[in-house]
Design a protein around this motif. Structure first.
Motif, PDB file in Angstrom:
ATOM      1  N   SER A 174       0.839  -1.195   0.000  1.00 10.73           N
ATOM      2  CA  SER A 174       0.000   0.000   0.000  1.00 10.73           C
ATOM      3  C   SER A 174       0.874   1.245   0.000  1.00 10.73           C
ATOM      4  CB  SER A 174      -0.925   0.006   1.226  1.00 10.73           C
ATOM      5  OG  SER A 174      -1.812  -1.104   1.189  1.00 10.73           O
ATOM      6  N   TYR A 175       0.383   2.285  -0.692  1.00 15.57           N
ATOM      7  CA  TYR A 175       1.170   3.506  -0.866  1.00 15.57           C
ATOM      8  C   TYR A 175       0.305   4.737  -0.608  1.00 15.57           C
ATOM      9  CZ  TYR A 175       4.228   0.215  -3.278  1.00 15.57           C
ATOM     10  OH  TYR A 175       5.014  -0.864  -3.589  1.00 15.57           O
ATOM     11  N   THR A 176       0.889   5.695   0.114  1.00 13.84           N
ATOM     12  CA  THR A 176       0.203   6.963   0.383  1.00 13.84           C
ATOM     13  C   THR A 176       0.212   7.838  -0.860  1.00 13.84           C
ATOM     14  OG1 THR A 176       0.811   6.889   2.720  1.00 13.84           O
ATOM     15  CG2 THR A 176       0.194   9.043   1.814  1.00 13.84           C
ATOM     16  N   VAL A 177      -0.966   8.369  -1.203  1.00 13.30           N
ATOM     17  CA  VAL A 177      -1.064   9.236  -2.386  1.00 13.30           C
ATOM     18  C   VAL A 177      -1.542  10.640  -2.040  1.00 13.30           C
ATOM     19  CG1 VAL A 177      -1.403   7.354  -4.023  1.00 13.30           C
ATOM     20  CG2 VAL A 177      -3.395   8.354  -2.879  1.00 13.30           C
ATOM     21  N   LEU A 178      -2.072  10.844  -0.839  1.00 13.77           N
ATOM     22  CA  LEU A 178      -2.506  12.180  -0.438  1.00 13.77           C
ATOM     23  C   LEU A 178      -1.356  12.927   0.227  1.00 13.77           C
ATOM     24  CD1 LEU A 178      -6.094  11.633   1.033  1.00 13.77           C
ATOM     25  CD2 LEU A 178      -5.370  12.003  -1.338  1.00 13.77           C
ATOM     26  N   GLY A 179      -1.274  14.214  -0.063  1.00 15.46           N
ATOM     27  CA  GLY A 179      -0.251  15.044   0.558  1.00 15.46           C
ATOM     28  C   GLY A 179       1.108  14.972  -0.108  1.00 15.46           C
ATOM     29  N   ILE A 180       1.180  14.346  -1.298  1.00 18.46           N
ATOM     30  CA  ILE A 180       2.443  14.284  -2.026  1.00 18.46           C
ATOM     31  C   ILE A 180       2.220  14.746  -3.460  1.00 18.46           C
ATOM     32  CG2 ILE A 180       3.305  12.378  -0.612  1.00 18.46           C
ATOM     33  CD1 ILE A 180       2.683  10.498  -2.915  1.00 18.46           C
ATOM     34  N   PRO A 207      -8.632   0.790  -3.770  1.00 17.17           N
ATOM     35  CA  PRO A 207      -8.509   1.606  -2.557  1.00 17.17           C
ATOM     36  C   PRO A 207      -8.148   0.768  -1.341  1.00 17.17           C
ATOM     37  CG  PRO A 207     -10.820   1.347  -3.188  1.00 17.17           C
ATOM     38  CD  PRO A 207      -9.998   0.819  -4.313  1.00 17.17           C
ATOM     39  N   THR A 208      -7.144   1.179  -0.621  1.00 16.61           N
ATOM     40  CA  THR A 208      -6.722   0.485   0.592  1.00 16.61           C
ATOM     41  C   THR A 208      -7.871   0.411   1.588  1.00 16.61           C
ATOM     42  OG1 THR A 208      -4.451   1.241   0.309  1.00 16.61           O
ATOM     43  CG2 THR A 208      -5.086   0.547   2.513  1.00 16.61           C
ATOM     44  N   THR A 236      -2.640   3.022 -17.607  1.00 16.88           N
ATOM     45  CA  THR A 236      -3.149   4.126 -16.800  1.00 16.88           C
ATOM     46  C   THR A 236      -4.427   3.691 -16.113  1.00 16.88           C
ATOM     47  OG1 THR A 236      -2.176   5.816 -18.218  1.00 16.88           O
ATOM     48  CG2 THR A 236      -4.030   6.489 -16.844  1.00 16.88           C
ATOM     49  N   ALA A 237      -4.554   4.041 -14.838  1.00 16.56           N
ATOM     50  CA  ALA A 237      -5.738   3.663 -14.068  1.00 16.56           C
ATOM     51  C   ALA A 237      -6.183   4.832 -13.200  1.00 16.56           C
ATOM     52  CB  ALA A 237      -5.439   2.453 -13.191  1.00 16.56           C
ATOM     53  N   ILE A 238      -7.488   4.890 -12.945  1.00 21.74           N
ATOM     54  CA  ILE A 238      -8.042   5.817 -11.969  1.00 21.74           C
ATOM     55  C   ILE A 238      -8.398   4.985 -10.751  1.00 21.74           C
ATOM     56  CG2 ILE A 238      -9.866   7.463 -11.453  1.00 21.74           C
ATOM     57  CD1 ILE A 238     -10.117   7.993 -14.443  1.00 21.74           C
ATOM     58  N   VAL A 239      -7.783   5.308  -9.616  1.00 18.76           N
ATOM     59  CA  VAL A 239      -7.934   4.483  -8.418  1.00 18.76           C
ATOM     60  C   VAL A 239      -8.536   5.322  -7.299  1.00 18.76           C
ATOM     61  CG1 VAL A 239      -6.795   2.912  -6.821  1.00 18.76           C
ATOM     62  CG2 VAL A 239      -5.860   3.220  -9.133  1.00 18.76           C
ATOM     63  N   LYS A 240      -9.631   4.848  -6.759  1.00 16.74           N
ATOM     64  CA  LYS A 240     -10.259   5.507  -5.615  1.00 16.74           C
ATOM     65  C   LYS A 240      -9.298   5.497  -4.433  1.00 16.74           C
ATOM     66  CE  LYS A 240     -14.530   5.255  -2.886  1.00 16.74           C
ATOM     67  NZ  LYS A 240     -15.804   4.492  -2.706  1.00 16.74           N
ATOM     68  N   VAL A 241      -9.251   6.594  -3.692  1.00 16.05           N
ATOM     69  CA  VAL A 241      -8.363   6.682  -2.534  1.00 16.05           C
ATOM     70  C   VAL A 241      -9.023   5.989  -1.339  1.00 16.05           C
ATOM     71  CG1 VAL A 241      -7.178   8.233  -0.934  1.00 16.05           C
ATOM     72  CG2 VAL A 241      -7.349   8.815  -3.369  1.00 16.05           C
ATOM     73  N   GLY A 242      -8.261   5.132  -0.653  1.00  8.59           N
ATOM     74  CA  GLY A 242      -8.809   4.361   0.443  1.00  8.59           C
ATOM     75  C   GLY A 242      -8.341   4.827   1.804  1.00  8.59           C
ATOM     76  N   GLY A 289      -6.483   5.840   5.095  1.00  9.07           N
ATOM     77  CA  GLY A 289      -5.190   6.463   5.318  1.00  9.07           C
ATOM     78  C   GLY A 289      -4.658   7.211   4.122  1.00  9.07           C
ATOM     79  N   GLY A 290      -5.534   7.530   3.149  1.00 12.87           N
ATOM     80  CA  GLY A 290      -5.085   8.237   1.947  1.00 12.87           C
ATOM     81  C   GLY A 290      -4.211   7.381   1.068  1.00 12.87           C
ATOM     82  N   GLN A 291      -4.473   6.053   1.041  1.00  9.71           N
ATOM     83  CA  GLN A 291      -3.600   5.127   0.323  1.00  9.71           C
ATOM     84  C   GLN A 291      -4.338   4.358  -0.774  1.00  9.71           C
ATOM     85  OE1 GLN A 291      -1.862   2.661   3.493  1.00  9.71           O
ATOM     86  NE2 GLN A 291       0.007   3.886   3.319  1.00  9.71           N
ATOM     87  N   ILE A 292      -3.553   3.821  -1.704  1.00  7.38           N
ATOM     88  CA  ILE A 292      -4.016   2.834  -2.664  1.00  7.38           C
ATOM     89  C   ILE A 292      -3.180   1.578  -2.481  1.00  7.38           C
ATOM     90  CG2 ILE A 292      -4.773   4.569  -4.339  1.00  7.38           C
ATOM     91  CD1 ILE A 292      -2.257   3.911  -6.007  1.00  7.38           C
ATOM     92  N   SER A 293      -3.743   0.433  -2.830  1.00  7.16           N
ATOM     93  CA  SER A 293      -3.032  -0.837  -2.709  1.00  7.16           C
ATOM     94  C   SER A 293      -2.770  -1.433  -4.081  1.00  7.16           C
ATOM     95  CB  SER A 293      -3.832  -1.830  -1.860  1.00  7.16           C
ATOM     96  OG  SER A 293      -3.941  -1.386  -0.525  1.00  7.16           O
ATOM     97  N   VAL A 294      -1.659  -2.151  -4.215  1.00 10.52           N
ATOM     98  CA  VAL A 294      -1.270  -2.798  -5.467  1.00 10.52           C
ATOM     99  C   VAL A 294      -0.928  -4.248  -5.150  1.00 10.52           C
ATOM    100  CG1 VAL A 294       0.324  -2.810  -7.417  1.00 10.52           C
ATOM    101  CG2 VAL A 294      -0.392  -0.628  -6.400  1.00 10.52           C
TER     102      VAL A 294
END
Length: 220
Positions: free
Chosen positions: A69-75, A106-107, A129-135, A137-142
């Motif tokens: 899982s990776y944080t995508v908010l705030g970066i 979404p995480t 390319t993908a559009i991923v809903k934010v889950g 903790g502000g993260q997405i999972s792969v």
């Protein structure tokens, strides 16, 4: 809503609604973004994951059945709130499996069956390319299904939140959902789509995809 796909030669068809829909009837060009939300905001492309160099936390490839899982908010210029989904380019390279796939979602949500990308060791240097809903903790999972592979993830932009989930013209992300697979007969006949032919696929379901949606974002 029914969408039509046309093939120039015989193909297997797999359609997944990977992230989102445009809700409501068409709005004036200047209406979207003023109050409704669901607006795309581009950012300078920024790499947030590179397993070959350690960007994003790990310097080792994804192993078989591995989820990170990776944080995508705030970066990368993305706010810490008011964001419903991110637009990412996901690339794989140095793959070892004869057949594998990646799923991005979404995480915190249950991992979907809809794949973001299929790949093999013979065509391992590829991206989607993908559009991923934010889950959570502000993260997405792969998730990588099998074998090992290095992964890059580049952020390209984000969608703002629609406050009520139904604003006119607003973009509403969903968890990836498979709606058609001609290999298994899910949503369409269990047969290859012949060349120079088309097929209609039902995408509105009375649930996450309302009947008055004007468009969907899908991976085919």
């Amino acid at each position: 809503m029914v969408v039509r796909f046309r093939a120039s030669s015989a193909v297997l068809v797999v359609v997944a609604l990977l992230a989102a829909l445009l809700a409501g009837v068409s709005a004036p060009a200047n209406a979207v973004g003023e109050d409704s939300g669901g607006v795309f905001v581009p950012v300078a492309p920024t790499r947030i994951v590179d397993t070959s160099s350690g960007v994003g936390g790990s310097s080792s490839p994804f192993g078989s059945a591995t989820t990170r899982s990776y944080t995508v908010l705030g970066i990368a210029g993305i706010p810490t709130s008011g964001v419903s989904a991110v637009v990412v380019d996901i690339a794989v390279f140095n793959a070892s499996s004869s057949t594998s796939s990646l799923i991005a979602w979404p995480t915190g949500a249950t991992m979907p069956t809809a794949k973001t990308m299929y790949f093999t060791e013979d065509n391992s240097s590829r991206s989607n390319t993908a559009i991923v809903k934010v889950g959570s903790g502000g993260q997405i999972s792969v998730h990588n299904s099998s074998g090992s592979t290095d992964v890059n993830v580049d952020i390209q932009g984000y969608f703002t939140t629609v406050s009520d989930g139904s604003s006119t013209g607003g973009f509403v992300p969903i968890t990836p959902t498979r709606v058609a697979n001609s290999l298994t007969g899910e949503g369409v006949p269990q047969a290859k789509l012949p060349g120079d032919s088309s097929i209609d696929i039902q995408v509105s379901n009375g649930g996450e995809i309302p009947a008055d949606a004007t468009a969907v974002f899908a991976n085919v």
